[in-house]
Design a protein around this motif. Structure first.
Motif, PDB file in Angstrom:
ATOM      1  N   GLN A 111     -11.094  12.096  10.409  1.00 37.53           N
ATOM      2  CA  GLN A 111     -10.212  11.037   9.475  1.00 37.53           C
ATOM      3  C   GLN A 111      -9.057  10.370  10.453  1.00 37.53           C
ATOM      4  OE1 GLN A 111     -11.037  10.033   6.661  1.00 37.53           O
ATOM      5  NE2 GLN A 111     -12.808  11.002   6.640  1.00 37.53           N
ATOM      6  N   SER A 112      -8.319  11.417  11.170  1.00 31.99           N
ATOM      7  CA  SER A 112      -7.418  10.824  11.984  1.00 31.99           C
ATOM      8  C   SER A 112      -8.139   9.697  13.021  1.00 31.99           C
ATOM      9  CB  SER A 112      -6.793  12.274  12.763  1.00 31.99           C
ATOM     10  OG  SER A 112      -7.707  12.722  13.519  1.00 31.99           O
ATOM     11  N   GLY A 113      -9.063   9.936  13.420  1.00 29.39           N
ATOM     12  CA  GLY A 113      -9.775   9.080  14.354  1.00 29.39           C
ATOM     13  C   GLY A 113      -9.868   7.532  13.536  1.00 29.39           C
ATOM     14  N   GLU A 114     -10.264   7.771  12.221  1.00 27.32           N
ATOM     15  CA  GLU A 114     -10.515   6.641  11.481  1.00 27.32           C
ATOM     16  C   GLU A 114      -9.125   6.050  10.790  1.00 27.32           C
ATOM     17  OE1 GLU A 114     -13.219   7.817   8.779  1.00 27.32           O
ATOM     18  OE2 GLU A 114     -15.083   7.832  10.098  1.00 27.32           O
ATOM     19  N   GLY A 115      -8.098   6.742  11.361  1.00 26.47           N
ATOM     20  CA  GLY A 115      -6.736   6.389  10.442  1.00 26.47           C
ATOM     21  C   GLY A 115      -6.436   4.867  10.652  1.00 26.47           C
ATOM     22  N   ASP A 116      -7.124   4.305  11.860  1.00 29.95           N
ATOM     23  CA  ASP A 116      -6.762   2.898  11.815  1.00 29.95           C
ATOM     24  C   ASP A 116      -7.321   1.989  10.966  1.00 29.95           C
ATOM     25  OD1 ASP A 116      -5.461   3.654  14.117  1.00 29.95           O
ATOM     26  OD2 ASP A 116      -7.119   3.120  15.566  1.00 29.95           O
ATOM     27  N   ALA A 117      -8.393   2.413  10.508  1.00 33.05           N
ATOM     28  CA  ALA A 117      -9.009   1.681   9.477  1.00 33.05           C
ATOM     29  C   ALA A 117      -8.117   1.891   7.987  1.00 33.05           C
ATOM     30  CB  ALA A 117     -10.572   2.053   9.297  1.00 33.05           C
ATOM     31  N   VAL A 118      -7.993   2.925   7.748  1.00 29.31           N
ATOM     32  CA  VAL A 118      -7.308   3.521   6.719  1.00 29.31           C
ATOM     33  C   VAL A 118      -5.889   2.920   6.548  1.00 29.31           C
ATOM     34  CG1 VAL A 118      -6.477   5.255   5.235  1.00 29.31           C
ATOM     35  CG2 VAL A 118      -8.491   5.643   6.418  1.00 29.31           C
ATOM     36  N   ASP A 119      -5.200   2.628   7.604  1.00 30.87           N
ATOM     37  CA  ASP A 119      -3.930   2.040   7.461  1.00 30.87           C
ATOM     38  C   ASP A 119      -4.151   0.840   7.527  1.00 30.87           C
ATOM     39  OD1 ASP A 119      -2.679   4.542   8.140  1.00 30.87           O
ATOM     40  OD2 ASP A 119      -2.506   4.292  10.095  1.00 30.87           O
ATOM     41  N   GLU A 120      -5.195   0.076   8.045  1.00 28.59           N
ATOM     42  CA  GLU A 120      -5.300  -1.409   7.780  1.00 28.59           C
ATOM     43  C   GLU A 120      -5.609  -1.940   6.418  1.00 28.59           C
ATOM     44  OE1 GLU A 120      -8.294  -2.515  10.348  1.00 28.59           O
ATOM     45  OE2 GLU A 120      -7.304  -2.585  12.100  1.00 28.59           O
ATOM     46  N   LYS A 121      -6.656  -0.780   5.903  1.00 27.92           N
ATOM     47  CA  LYS A 121      -6.798  -0.946   4.165  1.00 27.92           C
ATOM     48  C   LYS A 121      -5.830  -0.913   3.424  1.00 27.92           C
ATOM     49  CE  LYS A 121     -10.320   0.443   0.833  1.00 27.92           C
ATOM     50  NZ  LYS A 121     -11.236   1.370   0.549  1.00 27.92           N
ATOM     51  N   PHE A 122      -4.639   0.089   3.657  1.00 26.90           N
ATOM     52  CA  PHE A 122      -3.616   0.283   2.803  1.00 26.90           C
ATOM     53  C   PHE A 122      -2.212   0.156   3.353  1.00 26.90           C
ATOM     54  CE2 PHE A 122      -7.251   3.460   1.881  1.00 26.90           C
ATOM     55  CZ  PHE A 122      -7.320   2.973   0.449  1.00 26.90           C
ATOM     56  N   ALA A 123      -2.173  -0.718   4.386  1.00 22.68           N
ATOM     57  CA  ALA A 123      -1.056  -1.192   5.056  1.00 22.68           C
ATOM     58  C   ALA A 123      -0.016  -1.951   4.001  1.00 22.68           C
ATOM     59  CB  ALA A 123      -1.187  -2.064   6.280  1.00 22.68           C
ATOM     60  N   LYS A 124      -0.389  -2.581   3.302  1.00 23.54           N
ATOM     61  CA  LYS A 124       0.326  -3.425   2.242  1.00 23.54           C
ATOM     62  C   LYS A 124       1.327  -2.444   1.417  1.00 23.54           C
ATOM     63  CE  LYS A 124      -2.374  -4.135  -1.715  1.00 23.54           C
ATOM     64  NZ  LYS A 124      -3.019  -5.111  -2.617  1.00 23.54           N
ATOM     65  N   THR A 125       2.472  -3.244   1.089  1.00 20.28           N
ATOM     66  CA  THR A 125       3.503  -2.269  -0.019  1.00 20.28           C
ATOM     67  C   THR A 125       2.758  -2.391  -1.161  1.00 20.28           C
ATOM     68  OG1 THR A 125       5.208  -3.306   1.637  1.00 20.28           O
ATOM     69  CG2 THR A 125       5.679  -2.281  -0.597  1.00 20.28           C
ATOM     70  N   HIS A 126       2.999  -1.249  -2.011  1.00 15.83           N
ATOM     71  CA  HIS A 126       2.733  -0.971  -3.181  1.00 15.83           C
ATOM     72  C   HIS A 126       3.797  -0.749  -4.184  1.00 15.83           C
ATOM     73  CE1 HIS A 126      -1.772  -0.655  -2.125  1.00 15.83           C
ATOM     74  NE2 HIS A 126      -1.162  -0.051  -1.135  1.00 15.83           N
ATOM     75  N   VAL A 127       3.770  -1.485  -5.296  1.00 16.65           N
ATOM     76  CA  VAL A 127       5.335  -1.406  -5.851  1.00 16.65           C
ATOM     77  C   VAL A 127       4.747  -1.385  -7.408  1.00 16.65           C
ATOM     78  CG1 VAL A 127       7.488  -2.449  -6.607  1.00 16.65           C
ATOM     79  CG2 VAL A 127       6.482  -2.634  -4.271  1.00 16.65           C
ATOM     80  N   ILE A 128       5.365  -0.459  -8.091  1.00 17.92           N
ATOM     81  CA  ILE A 128       5.304  -0.557  -9.768  1.00 17.92           C
ATOM     82  C   ILE A 128       6.446  -1.321 -10.304  1.00 17.92           C
ATOM     83  CG2 ILE A 128       5.221   0.845 -11.541  1.00 17.92           C
ATOM     84  CD1 ILE A 128       4.105   3.181  -9.970  1.00 17.92           C
ATOM     85  N   ARG A 129       6.000  -2.495 -10.846  1.00 22.06           N
ATOM     86  CA  ARG A 129       7.159  -3.490 -11.443  1.00 22.06           C
ATOM     87  C   ARG A 129       7.146  -3.292 -13.133  1.00 22.06           C
ATOM     88  NH1 ARG A 129       8.912  -6.652  -7.655  1.00 22.06           N
ATOM     89  NH2 ARG A 129       7.605  -7.036  -5.554  1.00 22.06           N
ATOM     90  N   THR A 130       8.279  -3.024 -13.462  1.00 23.41           N
ATOM     91  CA  THR A 130       8.414  -2.818 -15.089  1.00 23.41           C
ATOM     92  C   THR A 130       9.645  -3.960 -15.317  1.00 23.41           C
ATOM     93  OG1 THR A 130       9.641  -0.919 -15.074  1.00 23.41           O
ATOM     94  CG2 THR A 130       7.244  -0.947 -15.372  1.00 23.41           C
ATOM     95  N   ALA A 131       9.659  -4.554 -16.704  1.00 26.42           N
ATOM     96  CA  ALA A 131      10.676  -5.076 -17.129  1.00 26.42           C
ATOM     97  C   ALA A 131      10.628  -4.883 -18.622  1.00 26.42           C
ATOM     98  CB  ALA A 131      10.472  -6.509 -16.572  1.00 26.42           C
TER      99      ALA A 131
END
Length: 294
Positions: A28-48
């Motif tokens: 999995q650490s070897g495949e870390g590059d693919a995982v990082d690319e898939k989840f590299a974007k910022t994830h934000v929970i927005r409420t108002a």
């Protein structure tokens, strides 16, 4: 000897399970590059949360629904009620795509008079990456245990491996549920909208002085109210008046008899009824002696 030889491979398989997990982690650490690319974007929970005063809650609520649906969102919850028969208030929870969050928020705030507004953004990127990494590792672990079960020959080893498989499968399902929750909250923003109307008293306060018809109507209402209360009072005292009249009649009847007994005088008899017979008419025929005197 055959049982011992069967047990040894099984024991080796159990020991190999931990090693396999480590190998899976390495892969999995070897495949870390693919995982990082898939989840590299910022994830934000927005409420108002918005509080808006409008002329008509019904119309504003319909507009809010339309705005959310046009943006690709949904109406998650809605509560509408009439307060003190003076105005209507509504609370609605909207879920909209994160990309449409700002535009929807601006459009909803412009439906009326904005009373309050609060917004919150929580960065959960680390949680998302951690959960996805743990899911990948857990899946590899589950697959490894399944392979070991296929290779096991001793029933004891099969039972032990099956217990491990159930435990790891439960952990995997929990991680998948957490992943789905994070995905839902990060891809869909939550907007809570509170809509309220101006109370009727506030609307009518600037209408000016009352006119002739208003005064006439008010006077008629006052007259009807007074007459109604008079009727109610008369109806309330009628039983007492009737009771007092009966008591007064009894007092007159028994009081006169009691006084007559004390004084020794008989009670006054009723007055005789006078006869109204006509008096005898005088004799019109004179006696013979009266003519002779003349």
């Amino acid at each position: 000897m055959k049982a011992e030889s069967a047990a040894k491979p099984a024991a080796g398989q159990q020991g190999a399970g931990a090693a396999a997990d480590e190998d899976a982690g390495k892969r999995q650490s070897g495949e870390g590059d693919a995982v990082d690319e898939k989840f590299a974007k910022t994830h934000v929970i927005r409420t108002a949360t918005l509080s808006v005063e409008v002329k008509s809650v019904t119309k504003a609520l319909a507009k809010a629904r339309t705005v959310a649906l046009d943006a690709g969102g949904v109406v998650e919850d809605e509560t509408t009620e009439r307060i003190d028969d003076t105005h209507v208030a509504s609370n609605v929870v909207l879920r909209v795509p994160e990309g449409e969050y700002d535009s929807v928020l601006t459009e909803l705030a412009g439906t009326g008079k904005l009373l309050a507004r609060s917004a919150n953004a929580k960065d959960v990127t680390e949680q998302v990456v951690d959960v996805n990494s743990r899911i990948a590792t857990q899946r590899a672990s589950v697959n490894r245990v399944r392979k070991l079960m296929d290779q096991a020959e001793d029933i004891t080893d099969v039972v032990a491996l099956e217990s491990q498989l159930n435990t790891r499968q439960s952990e995997l399902e929990a991680l998948l549920a957490k992943q789905a929750s994070l995905a839902d909250r990060t891809t869909m923003a939550t907007i809570t909208l509170d809509l309220s109307e101006v109370a009727k008293e506030e609307k009518d306060s600037g209408d000016g002085d009352p006119g002739f018809l208003d005064a006439l109507g008010g006077g008629w209402d006052a007259l009807v109210t007074v007459l109604r209360w008079i009727i109610v009072v008369i109806a309330a005292i009628l039983p007492f008046v009737a009771a007092l009249a009966v008591l007064f009649g009894l007092w007159l009847l028994f009081g006169v008899r009691l006084r007559s007994r004390r004084t020794g005088t008989p009670a006054p008899a009723p007055a005789p009824v006078e006869s109204f017979a006509p008096a005898a008419a005088p004799d019109a025929d004179p006696s013979p002696d009266a003519g002779k005197r003349d």
